[in-house]
Structure formats: C-alpha cells, structure tokens
Scaffold this motif. Sequence first.
Motif, mmCIF file in Angstrom:
data_model
loop_
_atom_site.group_PDB
_atom_site.id
_atom_site.type_symbol
_atom_site.label_atom_id
_atom_site.label_comp_id
_atom_site.label_asym_id
_atom_site.label_seq_id
_atom_site.Cartn_x
_atom_site.Cartn_y
_atom_site.Cartn_z
ATOM 1 N N THR A 182 0.807 -1.213 0.000
ATOM 2 C CA THR A 182 0.000 0.000 0.000
ATOM 3 C C THR A 182 0.847 1.273 0.000
ATOM 4 O OG1 THR A 182 -0.141 0.086 2.422
ATOM 5 C CG2 THR A 182 -1.836 -1.179 1.260
ATOM 6 N N GLY A 183 2.166 1.136 0.219
ATOM 7 C CA GLY A 183 3.031 2.316 0.246
ATOM 8 C C GLY A 183 3.150 2.943 1.623
ATOM 9 N N LEU A 184 2.866 2.162 2.664
ATOM 10 C CA LEU A 184 2.932 2.700 4.024
ATOM 11 C C LEU A 184 4.359 3.105 4.400
ATOM 12 C CD1 LEU A 184 1.175 3.209 6.575
ATOM 13 C CD2 LEU A 184 1.950 0.985 7.402
ATOM 14 N N GLY A 185 5.354 2.360 3.895
ATOM 15 C CA GLY A 185 6.740 2.692 4.212
ATOM 16 C C GLY A 185 7.125 4.080 3.727
ATOM 17 N N LYS A 186 6.741 4.427 2.499
ATOM 18 C CA LYS A 186 7.014 5.756 1.951
ATOM 19 C C LYS A 186 6.260 6.830 2.745
ATOM 20 C CE LYS A 186 8.613 8.516 -1.358
ATOM 21 N NZ LYS A 186 7.959 9.785 -1.034
ATOM 22 N N PHE A 187 5.048 6.501 3.170
ATOM 23 C CA PHE A 187 4.273 7.417 4.007
ATOM 24 C C PHE A 187 5.006 7.705 5.311
ATOM 25 C CE2 PHE A 187 1.210 7.411 7.623
ATOM 26 C CZ PHE A 187 0.710 8.693 7.467
ATOM 27 N N PHE A 188 5.563 6.676 5.940
ATOM 28 C CA PHE A 188 6.293 6.852 7.193
ATOM 29 C C PHE A 188 7.522 7.744 6.999
ATOM 30 C CE2 PHE A 188 4.631 2.660 9.170
ATOM 31 C CZ PHE A 188 3.565 3.338 9.725
ATOM 32 N N ILE A 189 8.265 7.525 5.914
ATOM 33 C CA ILE A 189 9.472 8.326 5.668
ATOM 34 C C ILE A 189 9.105 9.787 5.440
ATOM 35 C CG2 ILE A 189 11.371 8.713 4.045
ATOM 36 C CD1 ILE A 189 11.534 5.695 3.671
ATOM 37 N N ASP A 190 8.082 10.034 4.636
ATOM 38 C CA ASP A 190 7.652 11.414 4.384
ATOM 39 C C ASP A 190 7.126 12.071 5.657
ATOM 40 O OD1 ASP A 190 8.388 11.302 1.773
ATOM 41 O OD2 ASP A 190 6.381 10.987 0.965
ATOM 42 N N LEU A 191 6.384 11.312 6.458
ATOM 43 C CA LEU A 191 5.856 11.838 7.710
ATOM 44 C C LEU A 191 6.995 12.190 8.672
ATOM 45 C CD1 LEU A 191 3.265 12.434 9.330
ATOM 46 C CD2 LEU A 191 3.407 10.092 10.224
ATOM 47 N N ALA A 192 7.982 11.314 8.763
ATOM 48 C CA ALA A 192 9.137 11.581 9.627
ATOM 49 C C ALA A 192 9.902 12.810 9.153
ATOM 50 C CB ALA A 192 10.058 10.361 9.651
ATOM 51 N N ASN A 193 10.021 12.977 7.835
ATOM 52 C CA ASN A 193 10.673 14.162 7.277
ATOM 53 C C ASN A 193 9.932 15.436 7.662
ATOM 54 O OD1 ASN A 193 13.087 14.386 5.598
ATOM 55 N ND2 ASN A 193 12.224 12.651 4.492
ATOM 56 N N ALA A 194 8.624 15.392 7.551
ATOM 57 C CA ALA A 194 7.825 16.573 7.872
ATOM 58 C C ALA A 194 7.917 16.923 9.351
ATOM 59 C CB ALA A 194 6.363 16.326 7.480
ATOM 60 N N ILE A 195 8.002 15.906 10.209
ATOM 61 C CA ILE A 195 8.036 16.138 11.649
ATOM 62 C C ILE A 195 9.410 16.598 12.116
ATOM 63 C CG2 ILE A 195 7.856 15.010 13.911
ATOM 64 C CD1 ILE A 195 5.702 13.193 12.679
ATOM 65 N N ALA A 196 10.470 15.943 11.616
ATOM 66 C CA ALA A 196 11.797 16.156 12.216
ATOM 67 C C ALA A 196 12.877 16.611 11.249
ATOM 68 C CB ALA A 196 12.255 14.861 12.902
ATOM 69 N N GLY A 197 12.589 16.654 9.959
ATOM 70 C CA GLY A 197 13.648 16.954 8.997
ATOM 71 C C GLY A 197 14.272 18.331 9.157
ATOM 72 N N TRP A 198 13.533 19.288 9.711
ATOM 73 C CA TRP A 198 14.005 20.670 9.831
ATOM 74 C C TRP A 198 14.895 20.878 11.055
ATOM 75 C CZ3 TRP A 198 12.715 22.659 14.499
ATOM 76 C CH2 TRP A 198 11.689 21.996 15.195
ATOM 77 N N ALA A 199 14.866 19.962 12.027
ATOM 78 C CA ALA A 199 15.554 20.155 13.306
ATOM 79 C C ALA A 199 17.063 19.985 13.150
ATOM 80 C CB ALA A 199 15.015 19.169 14.338
ATOM 81 N N SER A 200 17.822 20.317 14.200
ATOM 82 C CA SER A 200 19.273 20.103 14.197
ATOM 83 C C SER A 200 19.549 18.629 13.946
ATOM 84 C CB SER A 200 19.873 20.510 15.543
ATOM 85 O OG SER A 200 19.694 21.882 15.779
ATOM 86 N N GLY A 201 20.381 18.343 12.946
ATOM 87 C CA GLY A 201 20.637 16.946 12.600
ATOM 88 C C GLY A 201 19.389 16.247 12.111
ATOM 89 N N GLY A 202 18.531 16.997 11.420
ATOM 90 C CA GLY A 202 17.223 16.481 11.007
ATOM 91 C C GLY A 202 17.236 15.123 10.333
ATOM 92 N N PRO A 203 18.092 14.882 9.341
ATOM 93 C CA PRO A 203 18.078 13.590 8.653
ATOM 94 C C PRO A 203 18.288 12.406 9.589
ATOM 95 C CG PRO A 203 19.346 15.172 7.402
ATOM 96 C CD PRO A 203 19.024 15.828 8.699
#
Length: 652
Positions: free
Chosen positions: A217-238
């Motif tokens: 269903t593509g849930l894995g890609k959803f999780f990665i995008d969701l994690a990016n949106a939540i934490a990607g901007w923070a210090s050491g985001g990736p």
Amino acid sequence: MTKHNLTTPEDSINIEEFMAKYDRESDYRRFSGLGGKIVAVIAIAFSLFQLYTAIFGVLDAQIQRAVHLSFALALVYLLYPARRSWSRNHLHWIDVILAIVAVAMPLYIVVFYNDLVLRAGLVTPTDMIVGTLGVLLIMEAARRVVGWPIVIVATGFVAYAFAGPYLPGVFAHQGTNLEQLVGHLFYTTEGIFGIPLGVSSTFIFLFILFGAYLEKTGLGKFFIDLANAIAGWASGGPAKVAVLSSALMGTVSGSSVGNVAGTGSFTIPMMKSLGYRPEFAGAVEAAASTGGQLMPPIMGAAAFLMAEFVGVPYIDIVKAAAIPAILYFTGIWIGVHLEAKRTGLKGIPREQLPKIGQILLERGHLALPLAAIIYLLVSGKTPMMAALWAIVLAVAASMLRRSTRISFMDIIKGLEEGARAAVGVVIACATAGIIIGVVTKTGLGLKLGSALIDLAHGQLLPTLVFTMVTSLILGMGVPTTANYVITSTIAAPTLVQLGVPVLAAHMFVFYFGIIADVTPPVALAAFAGSGIARSDPMKTAFNASKLAIAAFLIPYIFVMSPSLLMVNTTLPKVLMMTVTSLVGMTAVAAALSGYLLTRTRLLDQVLFFVGGLLLIDPHTVTDLIGLLMLICAFIMQRVRYQKQKQPSVSAN
C-alpha cells in the motif's frame, strides 16, 4: 511526496543485491518461466491455506503444523540453492528432488495421522526413516535460509542427547538412542512440531502477510515522508528522520537488515550530504532499525512466541514493551541530537520538506489498519483474528484513494511475497524445535540453569550479565526467533529462580537477542548500514552500539523494577521511573558523545556516566546520589558554556 531528493547517483544502491549480500533470507532465486510460476503457485497456496484455517478454524495441532512446514520446505529447496555459487536464475535438478522428498516427510504425519496417534510412542522402521530424513532435511533447509550457526547449535544439542552417559558431573544424563530421539523430535509436539512452529503456523504467518500488504500500500514511503515533515528541519534532522521512520517501519518489517535497506537507502545518503560522518550515518540507521522489533504493536516474531511461553495475551506483551521501546528510541534520538550539536549540523530547510497536513490528507488512511489492530487486540480478539482483520483492512484502506489503490494483481502478489517472507521464520522455528526437544528429553535446561546460578554464586547481577553475554553470542549468527527460543528455554527459568518475574525474565533475553544485530564483532544491521554509507563496518558497529546504549541498560532496569513493564505498579511510579530513566540516559549519552551544552572534559564524562547509571537504577538512594552528580556536572558545563559565549557578546 518529498520535494527534495538528497541522494546522488553514487549513493544509489540496488536494494535486491544489497539485501542478498547482508541478509541470507533475501539471497534467493529470482527466475521467470515455468520455475517461477511453480514457486508462485506454491507460495500463493501457502498463504491461502493459512487464511483458510484462520477463517474456518485451524486443524489438529500436528496436522496444521505439518502442512505449514511442508509448504515452507518446498519453498526453501526451490528458492535457495544448495551452493551459493549456483545460478539464481534456474532451478537445479537436485533441489527439485530434495524439495519433493522434503515435502513428503511432514505430509507423512498428515496421511498416517490416525495410525501414529494409535501407536503413540512406538516407532516403526518406516517411521524411523521418515523421521530421520525429516530432521536432516530441516537442518539442511536451515543451513540454506538461516545459516550455519543455528545448524551447528542444533547439531551440538543432538550430540549432547547421545553423549549423556559419557559426560562428567552435572551435565551427565541417562542418554537416548536414535529411535527414541527421532520419535520425540518428529512425532510429538515437544520437538519440531512444538510451540514455536505452532505459533508460526497460526498468527506469526498472518502478521508477516499483513506486513507484506502494508508495504504494497506504500505505508513505508508514508512513514518516511511523515518523519521528514516532523523532524527533517531540526538540528541533525536527517538522523532524527532515520530514528523516527525506523521506529514506524518496525510495525511493517520484522527484519533489522530489511529495515536498514528500506529506510536507510533514503536517510543515510541524506545524512552524509548534510555533513554526518559515514560511520555515524550508517550507525544511526542500524541502531534505529534494530529497535523496530521492539516497537509495538507489531513486534518481532519472537514476541508472539513470548506470549505463548509466558502464558499471557499478546496485548500484555505489547503493553509491557511500550515504555522500554519509547526509552530506547528516545535514547537514540538524544544521541543523534548531541552529535548534531557537537558538530554544528543543521536540518533541511522547511521549504524543501513535505507538509505534514498534506501527507496525512493524502495517505493518512494507510495507517488505519495499525490503529485497528491495536483496537482488536485491546478488545480481546486473538492475535490470529486481529491479524486476519488487519489484512482485510489494509487492502480496504488502500482503496479509499486512487493514488494508493492496489490492484487485484497486487493482492495476488502480496500472497506470494508474504509466504516467501515467512519461510525463514518457519524454518528457524522448526530448527529451534529440535533444540527444545533435546532440552525436554534430557533435562538440559535445569542443568544449565543450575550451572549458571553456581557460576554467579547465586547472585542476580552476575547471572544477568552471563545471560546477556549468552544472548549476544547466540545473536551473532542465530536469528532473533531461534535465539529467543534457546535463551528463554535455558536462561529465563534461571532468572525466575532468582526471583525475577516471568515476563521480565523473558523480555530480558528477548532484548539482548535483538540488540546483537548492532553488537560487534558480528553486527549484521550495522554492517548493512555501512554497506549503504560506504563506511568502515567495525567503526559503524561501534558507533551503533554507543547509540543503542539504552538497549543495554533498559533490560536491567525492568528486571530490577518490573513496574517499567506495567507489572504490579501504579501510574505515578511508572512516570517517576520513566522520567529518571530518561534523565539518566541523557547523561550517559552526553558522556559517550562528549557533548551536552559544550564539549565535555574527563571529569564531566565520569560524573555524567556514573550519575546517569545511578539514576537508571530504580532506587531512591541511587537516584539522589546520581542526581547530585549530574547537577555538579551540569553546573561545570554551564559555567564553561557561559565563558565561551562571553567573547562573542563583548564583540557585539
């Protein structure tokens, strides 16, 4: 959905080749033509059999398990060549013959089930031939799909069964002959067809099939995008994206290496591009991915076995694992945050990241089956029924939007891929049954338990250390499922004898069986992370062990104070333990990373490390001493931090 792709051509990897290199279960034949069609039909039939028995009721225990094992053996011999040098594109005639013979051995129990029941305990010459071949073919299947270590361990246990009269001291026993051993291992439910294979033949398979459909269903890609949106901007985001997405992916993938490949192929190049050292980037993903098996609601296969061995509903295992899992991932999060602060690494600009609202609107419905499975387990449904409904809901949820809708062929392909993914677990459970059979036949569990207690002079802490080392050593080559079966049979009862609650004892060996994946010298998840990061494998493994320090500490916490597992406790006590444990882990992480407010000195590190350990120990006196040490270290850090800021302030 991700707006900015930070991977580069040289960073890209072939996932199939990568998995085949680091994960033995993924090194299977991928062929087309008649051979491919035969394998697909067998795999689909395997899944349909499991779904049929889940809907209309399982068969008698030995029959259900025998059919289950027959399907798995057929797929092993057709998919995994006898030699790694053999072609992955064509079937070999030897493997075809072995597949036919291997399938016939468990089916012998199905065909002659009534006769075998009537002459229980009496083994005919034909029974002997079938049983002996069955045991040998299961061991060969384990060699192919799991690896030599588990075969060596099982062979050692079988040798012990025969050598009993010739052994000295506490390990001596009356011994057994081939007829008795084969009868016990192959024709009872205390050996190969014991509890591990029983759990595998009911709900473990269905949860693996559920995971296959979630990936479709593509849930894995959803999780990665969701994690990016939540934490990607923070210090050491990736790095924080790697931690968060791997925690979420743990609900889909029960494999540490598979989790590394699934999320690491995206997060590791992104971490490197923003300045993380390759060894650290690979370590972050390895440590986070390994924790996926600890993350409720769908944990590793061993967690389902734990529910059976301990004799509690699976939802109790989920509740017990919740706070330790949160502490584990929080510990890694703190580690990557301090590393980012120490090296001055920034996050990804917000404008380059997906928007959380848009992600949830477009694909949030894909997570509905996970919410449903929690509801079903809490409401008292059996794990098998919960998994069955979750599979239906996963397919139904994908239909809610055109962009996520899976086709009829995807549904069929899910049946095939789910069966193929379950093969390694089935064979590991069957081989673990050989080990359990020897233990129950010879009484080895009690003998080893007594020896372990004598070695530790009856003291709990040394016994825990010896149990931890045993679990880690086994975990270097034995899959988590088999590792847990062995240690729960031998070591967990020993801990119970010393007063440890049953659930805490089993959770202790479960944790260390999993964390072996990032523990040198054989750290498969860390080596997989280094393969993507193109880093030194051992340096990556040591970095991963430092980041996963929480996993080495948490089991000791819940053994010393089982309230962390929600055992006979109150909410205030749980909250207090969680807070002190978090503070303690932050201090330990600061000591290991060499940074908190500013770079640490030797005295800071000692105070942080020792004080952190004392806070983790759940007693009032140790908490007070640890807190005092941390306050002293923090004050020294604060003073140096203020001094470092003064020149820039005066310059302004």
